[in-house]
Design a protein around this motif. Structure first.
Motif, PDB file in Angstrom:
ATOM      1  N   ASP A  66       0.848  -1.193   0.000  1.00 54.79           N
ATOM      2  CA  ASP A  66       0.000   0.000   0.000  1.00 54.79           C
ATOM      3  C   ASP A  66       0.883   1.243   0.000  1.00 54.79           C
ATOM      4  OD1 ASP A  66       0.475   0.857   2.881  1.00 54.79           O
ATOM      5  OD2 ASP A  66      -0.353  -1.136   3.195  1.00 54.79           O
ATOM      6  N   ASN A  67       0.256   2.395  -0.346  1.00 60.53           N
ATOM      7  CA  ASN A  67       1.005   3.638  -0.473  1.00 60.53           C
ATOM      8  C   ASN A  67       0.022   4.802  -0.349  1.00 60.53           C
ATOM      9  OD1 ASN A  67       3.090   5.415  -0.882  1.00 60.53           O
ATOM     10  ND2 ASN A  67       3.232   5.100  -3.092  1.00 60.53           N
ATOM     11  N   SER A  68       0.520   5.985   0.022  1.00 60.32           N
ATOM     12  CA  SER A  68      -0.322   7.182   0.086  1.00 60.32           C
ATOM     13  C   SER A  68       0.553   8.411  -0.124  1.00 60.32           C
ATOM     14  CB  SER A  68      -1.050   7.276   1.429  1.00 60.32           C
ATOM     15  OG  SER A  68      -0.130   7.429   2.495  1.00 60.32           O
ATOM     16  N   TYR A  69      -0.047   9.489  -0.668  1.00 61.55           N
ATOM     17  CA  TYR A  69       0.696  10.732  -0.880  1.00 61.55           C
ATOM     18  C   TYR A  69      -0.282  11.894  -1.023  1.00 61.55           C
ATOM     19  CZ  TYR A  69      -0.321   9.372  -5.741  1.00 61.55           C
ATOM     20  OH  TYR A  69      -0.942   8.966  -6.902  1.00 61.55           O
ATOM     21  N   VAL A  70       0.243  13.116  -0.759  1.00 60.25           N
ATOM     22  CA  VAL A  70      -0.541  14.342  -0.826  1.00 60.25           C
ATOM     23  C   VAL A  70       0.102  15.277  -1.848  1.00 60.25           C
ATOM     24  CG1 VAL A  70      -1.358  16.369   0.437  1.00 60.25           C
ATOM     25  CG2 VAL A  70      -1.294  14.144   1.583  1.00 60.25           C
ATOM     26  N   ASN A  71      -0.715  15.924  -2.679  1.00 58.12           N
ATOM     27  CA  ASN A  71      -0.222  16.879  -3.679  1.00 58.12           C
ATOM     28  C   ASN A  71      -0.964  18.192  -3.553  1.00 58.12           C
ATOM     29  OD1 ASN A  71      -0.093  13.973  -5.302  1.00 58.12           O
ATOM     30  ND2 ASN A  71       1.714  15.257  -5.568  1.00 58.12           N
TER      31      ASN A  71
END
Length: 344
Positions: A66-71
């Motif tokens: 799994d992975n997550s990021y904010v832009n």
């Protein structure tokens, strides 16, 4: 199937704020910012095919990640009316391109018969681009316009397919990876005009022309030994592109002749310069015609690929053909009847 049972779940939460302000009679400003949070869950497979090309269930299994990021993506657009028919536009934008779903699935596909390994990469980052665009447009009093502009894109974490030797099998391995930085700089001119100033039937002709030139560079691409390669264009960027058409639009008869050209460009990065794959230049010429017998009944004729343009890839240098396919011309003729169109 190599990807049977693979699961990909992506949740995107976003918010946006915008302001539109008329600064003066000639100048207007549109500014905003978009914030996105992306959460990813992936479930893939380790798939192994034996030396005969048959699926080996004992060597296969399941892989999860799994992975997550904010832009944060701000932007501003300026519009300046030089005259009623001439406009200058400037834009500073920040955009995002997420990886292909299948590239993010943590699969590992071993084909012993071909001595190749395909590997997914759930740690791929989305590609981010900061864009600058300056455009001038002039509108004719009748139908048509002429425009010209320049643009620059500063790109981070672009995605390419890395080729290397798999340590566990010794086979050629292929895996999508993030490069470091890339840039695209170019210029575009466009002309569109209905020739209604000509006498007689010639006033029904119209012309469209568009030309784009660009240059690109890409850093952070590694070869099969792990060393960074230099002087590479960004894959998928053709230096020269041209589109043009000549059309005739009458009360019943409509004709169009279209030409499309795209320069050769690097399509796939190999382990070294010898193995790089290029998509060769393309020149297509198409003709379309239609004749309306009534408001509801129309005859159409489409002739595509008049130049019999082949699909061609070459390896390293243009003289080394890697793949070539011919599709010949395609002719379509038919009648179209609109059951619900009302008469004028």
């Amino acid at each position: 199937m190599p990807f049977e049972g693979s699961i990909y779940k992506e949740d995107v939460y976003a918010g946006y704020a915008m302001i539109n302000q008329q600064v003066s009679d000639k100048l207007s400003v549109l500014a905003g910012v978009r914030v996105e949070n992306t959460e990813i869950e992936t479930n893939g497979n380790l798939v192994v095919f034996d030396d005969d090309g048959d699926f080996d269930p004992n060597a296969s299994g399941e892989i999860k990640d799994d992975n997550s990021y904010v832009n944060i993506l701000p932007g501003i657009h300026l519009k300046y009316n030089v005259t009623d028919n001439t406009v200058l536009r400037f834009a500073w934008t920040n955009t995002l391109a997420r990886p292909n779903y299948i590239d993010l699935v943590p699969f590992r596909n071993v084909v012993r018969e071909d001595e190749e390994v395909s590997i997914g990469n759930p740690e791929l980052s989305a590609t981010k681009s900061m864009n600058f665009d300056l455009m001038a447009e002039h509108y004719f009093k009748s139908v048509g316009l002429i425009s010209a502009g320049v643009f620059h894109k500063s790109i981070e974490d672009f995605i390419y397919t890395s080729q290397f030797t798999d340590s566990s099998t010794g086979f050629d391995a292929f895996q999508p990876q993030n490069g470091d930085d890339a840039s695209i700089t170019g210029a575009e001119v466009s002309f569109q005009r209905q020739l209604d100033f000509l006498p007689g039937f010639a006033k029904n002709f119209s012309i469209f022309l568009n030309y784009t030139y660009l240059t690109s560079s890409a850093d952070g691409i590694r070869n099969e030994d792990g060393d960074e390669r230099t002087y590479l264009d960004l894959p998928g960027t053709a230096p020269n592109m041209f589109n043009g058409s000549l059309s005739y639009g009458g009360k019943r008869l409509n004709l169009r002749l279209s030409l499309n050209f795209s320069d050769a460009y690097i399509d796939e990065i190999g382990g070294n310069a010898f193995e790089d794959r290029y998509y060769d230049e393309q020149l297509f010429l198409d003709f379309n015609a239609s004749y309306a017998f009534s408001d509801n009944l129309r005859l159409y004729v489409d002739l595509n690929n008049i130049t019999d343009q082949p699909l061609r890839y070459y390896q390293g240098v243009k003289s080394r053909t890697m793949q070539m396919e011919y599709y010949s011309q395609r002719l379509s003729v038919g009648l179209k009847y609109d059951l619900f169109k009302r008469k004028k």
